[in-house]
Motif scaffolding. Structure first.
Motif, PDB file in Angstrom:
ATOM      1  N   LEU A 240      22.987 -19.483 -75.082  1.00  0.00           N
ATOM      2  CA  LEU A 240      22.929 -18.102 -74.579  1.00  0.00           C
ATOM      3  C   LEU A 240      23.953 -17.208 -75.273  1.00  0.00           C
ATOM      4  CD1 LEU A 240      22.638 -19.011 -70.790  1.00  0.00           C
ATOM      5  CD2 LEU A 240      20.867 -17.892 -72.174  1.00  0.00           C
ATOM      6  N   GLN A 241      24.737 -17.839 -76.187  1.00  0.00           N
ATOM      7  CA  GLN A 241      25.826 -17.093 -76.822  1.00  0.00           C
ATOM      8  C   GLN A 241      25.685 -17.060 -78.335  1.00  0.00           C
ATOM      9  OE1 GLN A 241      29.813 -17.795 -75.274  1.00  0.00           O
ATOM     10  NE2 GLN A 241      28.929 -19.274 -73.849  1.00  0.00           N
ATOM     11  N   SER A 242      26.304 -16.046 -78.879  1.00  0.00           N
ATOM     12  CA  SER A 242      26.375 -15.915 -80.330  1.00  0.00           C
ATOM     13  C   SER A 242      27.797 -16.270 -80.774  1.00  0.00           C
ATOM     14  CB  SER A 242      26.066 -14.463 -80.688  1.00  0.00           C
ATOM     15  OG  SER A 242      26.525 -14.165 -81.965  1.00  0.00           O
ATOM     16  N   ASP A 243      27.969 -16.467 -82.071  1.00  0.00           N
ATOM     17  CA  ASP A 243      29.335 -16.656 -82.582  1.00  0.00           C
ATOM     18  C   ASP A 243      30.072 -15.323 -82.620  1.00  0.00           C
ATOM     19  OD1 ASP A 243      28.822 -19.298 -82.930  1.00  0.00           O
ATOM     20  OD2 ASP A 243      28.176 -19.078 -85.032  1.00  0.00           O
ATOM     21  N   ASN A 244      29.263 -14.267 -82.660  1.00  0.00           N
ATOM     22  CA  ASN A 244      29.868 -12.926 -82.775  1.00  0.00           C
ATOM     23  C   ASN A 244      29.755 -12.181 -81.459  1.00  0.00           C
ATOM     24  OD1 ASN A 244      29.830 -13.535 -85.575  1.00  0.00           O
ATOM     25  ND2 ASN A 244      27.684 -12.885 -85.587  1.00  0.00           N
ATOM     26  N   GLU A 245      30.634 -11.213 -81.347  1.00  0.00           N
ATOM     27  CA  GLU A 245      30.594 -10.393 -80.146  1.00  0.00           C
ATOM     28  C   GLU A 245      29.301  -9.569 -80.115  1.00  0.00           C
ATOM     29  OE1 GLU A 245      34.127  -9.614 -77.829  1.00  0.00           O
ATOM     30  OE2 GLU A 245      34.121  -7.786 -79.032  1.00  0.00           O
ATOM     31  N   GLN A 246      28.709  -9.497 -78.949  1.00  0.00           N
ATOM     32  CA  GLN A 246      27.466  -8.753 -78.747  1.00  0.00           C
ATOM     33  C   GLN A 246      27.772  -7.518 -77.919  1.00  0.00           C
ATOM     34  OE1 GLN A 246      24.217 -10.174 -79.740  1.00  0.00           O
ATOM     35  NE2 GLN A 246      25.770 -11.222 -80.969  1.00  0.00           N
ATOM     36  N   TYR A 247      27.009  -6.467 -78.173  1.00  0.00           N
ATOM     37  CA  TYR A 247      27.134  -5.311 -77.287  1.00  0.00           C
ATOM     38  C   TYR A 247      25.908  -4.426 -77.377  1.00  0.00           C
ATOM     39  CZ  TYR A 247      28.487  -1.123 -74.888  1.00  0.00           C
ATOM     40  OH  TYR A 247      28.485  -0.063 -74.008  1.00  0.00           O
ATOM     41  N   GLU A 248      25.437  -4.007 -76.275  1.00  0.00           N
ATOM     42  CA  GLU A 248      24.370  -3.010 -76.186  1.00  0.00           C
ATOM     43  C   GLU A 248      24.776  -2.021 -75.108  1.00  0.00           C
ATOM     44  OE1 GLU A 248      21.615  -2.931 -78.786  1.00  0.00           O
ATOM     45  OE2 GLU A 248      20.964  -2.015 -76.904  1.00  0.00           O
ATOM     46  N   PRO A 249      24.624  -0.716 -75.382  1.00  0.00           N
ATOM     47  CA  PRO A 249      24.965   0.246 -74.347  1.00  0.00           C
ATOM     48  C   PRO A 249      23.932   0.239 -73.215  1.00  0.00           C
ATOM     49  CG  PRO A 249      24.060   1.374 -76.256  1.00  0.00           C
ATOM     50  CD  PRO A 249      24.180  -0.074 -76.623  1.00  0.00           C
TER      51      PRO A 249
ATOM     52  N   PRO B 196      17.173 -18.214 -75.239  1.00  0.00           N
ATOM     53  CA  PRO B 196      17.293 -19.322 -76.198  1.00  0.00           C
ATOM     54  C   PRO B 196      15.952 -19.608 -76.874  1.00  0.00           C
ATOM     55  CG  PRO B 196      18.256 -19.910 -74.081  1.00  0.00           C
ATOM     56  CD  PRO B 196      17.585 -18.591 -73.887  1.00  0.00           C
ATOM     57  N   VAL B 197      16.022 -19.905 -78.164  1.00  0.00           N
ATOM     58  CA  VAL B 197      14.791 -20.201 -78.917  1.00  0.00           C
ATOM     59  C   VAL B 197      14.587 -21.714 -78.911  1.00  0.00           C
ATOM     60  CG1 VAL B 197      13.584 -19.725 -81.082  1.00  0.00           C
ATOM     61  CG2 VAL B 197      15.567 -18.352 -80.451  1.00  0.00           C
ATOM     62  N   ASP B 198      13.375 -22.146 -78.780  1.00  0.00           N
ATOM     63  CA  ASP B 198      13.045 -23.576 -78.818  1.00  0.00           C
ATOM     64  C   ASP B 198      13.899 -24.391 -77.857  1.00  0.00           C
ATOM     65  OD1 ASP B 198      11.169 -23.047 -80.750  1.00  0.00           O
ATOM     66  OD2 ASP B 198      12.614 -23.296 -82.390  1.00  0.00           O
ATOM     67  N   PHE B 199      14.145 -23.877 -76.717  1.00  0.00           N
ATOM     68  CA  PHE B 199      14.923 -24.630 -75.727  1.00  0.00           C
ATOM     69  C   PHE B 199      14.312 -24.343 -74.354  1.00  0.00           C
ATOM     70  CE2 PHE B 199      18.444 -25.679 -72.920  1.00  0.00           C
ATOM     71  CZ  PHE B 199      18.994 -26.808 -73.527  1.00  0.00           C
TER      72      PHE B 199
END
Ligand code: AKG
Ligand code: FE2
Length: 376
Positions: free
Chosen positions: A338-347, A362-365
């Protein structure tokens, strides 16, 4: 001719909201206004919102009874296509505004794509209401935005900007006695409109026993501390609501224990029980991961930052601290997906920058992979 319930359900699913004219009869309007004014007076606020159940008394019980009335309770249940429903809280909105947002906080909910897939396949698990006692054109919505991601124009806007113009936005123009019911994933805002007295009921009903499961758990329930002020039918209804919540706590605790004990069959039965549709079951599994996180975090916690303590405690109490550590380990693989290596943000969501995805499931999970991951 008034549309029938099927047409209204279609309208809700398509547009994200339905306006209902003259929900309150003219003869009721005055008595509700008197009670709501008394409640607002007692709470000593003139802007923002007042939790009605904190202030209700014998004289003002009619406002809570109104919110339990079939026009709202039964209609919500039918709109959500659910055998049962219960309100989560009941407020009076007084004059106050807010910028554009969705009532979605991906930090402790599933990513939006999953929530939307669930709404589309199984119907909304929650509907929110504004019912106006005085003419109210505060609320704005962007029709159809409940089932899509933010578009380019929306991505340039932050909630703190206020009610800036956005393509397709409309004002929801309620006359005294009208209501609007909406799916609160929709982009919405409320203009500050200080000249107009605002006394608008604001409440939400959760579905129980429908095709899907709730998107947000464990929210504080209304409780029953105010029922002595209500007529007997409303008292009964309130007890029924509370039982639904308790049953849900029990179901969740059962499933979490099955996961803890790696009891595959009990887990699958439990998951299929709370989320009956075979579509978007993964979304509910993500919701369960958020619960597992939360109850571990708040086990024996002294933190006072969580408004929902009694409900969290009621599930937390059934597990020891070490069980909760072990339980969380079962979710670690799913959580990493459910997480990325990078910070995520959407307003326009109610979460700040973080590593959890705002949109992507999640893909294929799937559920089978989750079970397999217990032994990784
Ligand atoms: O004031 C309104 O009508 C909207 C309130 C709102 O956005 C909310 O409660 O999430
Ligand atoms: Fe909102």
């Amino acid at each position: 001719m008034r549309p029938n319930i099927d047409q209204q359900r279609q309208q809700l699913m398509r547009d994200g909201y339905v306006i209902l004219r003259e929900m309150i009869r003219p003869d009721e309007l005055e008595t509700l206004r008197v009670s709501v004014d008394a409640i607002v007076e007692k709470a000593k606020v003139s802007s923002g919102r007042v939790t009605m159940t904190d202030w209700v008394d014998k004289q003002t019980g009619n406002v809570v009874e109104f919110c339990f009335d079939d026009r709202i309770f039964n209609f919500s249940r039918q709109l959500m296509n659910a055998p049962d429903a219960a309100p989560l809280g009941m407020w009076v909105l007084c004059s106050s505004g807010t910028g554009w947002h969705r009532d979605i906080h991906p930090i402790d909910m599933a990513p939006l794509d999953g929530l939307q897939e669930d709404i589309e396949s199984n119907g909304p698990p929650y509907v929110q209401w504004n019912i106006a006692l005085y003419d109210d054109n505060y609320l704005h919505v962007i029709p159809e935005s409940h089932l899509r991601r933010n578009n380019n124009a929306e991505r340039k806007v932050e909630r703190r900007f206020g009610v800036v113009p956005l393509p397709g936005a409309i004002s929801v123009d309620l006359k005294a006695g009208d209501g609007v019911v909406y799916i609160n994933a929709i982009l919405h805002s409320a203009t500050l409109n200080g000249d107009n007295k605002r006394r608008t009921f604001h409440l939400g009903y959760q579905a129980f026993g429908g095709r899907g499961f709730t998107h947000f758990f464990l929210p504080a329930t209304m409780g029953i501390h105010f029922v002595e002020h209500l007529k007997s039918w409303a008292t009964e209804r309130c007890h029924y609501f509370e039982k639904l919540h308790t049953k849900r706590h029990n179901d969740v605790a059962f499933i979490l224990r099955a996961i803890l004990e790696k009891d595959k069959l009990a887990f699958e039965n439990g998951l299929n029980w709370i989320h009956r549709s075979e579509h978007a079951r993964m979304t509910t599994l993500v919701v369960l991961s958020k619960i597992a996180y939360l109850i571990r975090k708040y086990k024996d916690s002294e933190a006072e930052d969580h408004a929902n303590d009694p409900c969290i405690q009621s599930v937390t109490d059934r597990f020891t601290a070490s069980e909760l550590e072990q339980l969380w380990r079962r979710f670690v693989v799913l959580d990493s997906k459910l997480q990325s290596d990078n910070e995520q943000y959407e307003p326009l969501f109610q979460s700040g920058p973080m590593k959890y995805f705002f949109y992507e499931m999640p893909v294929d999970f799937g559920v089978k992979n989750f079970i397999a991951s217990w032994d990784e």
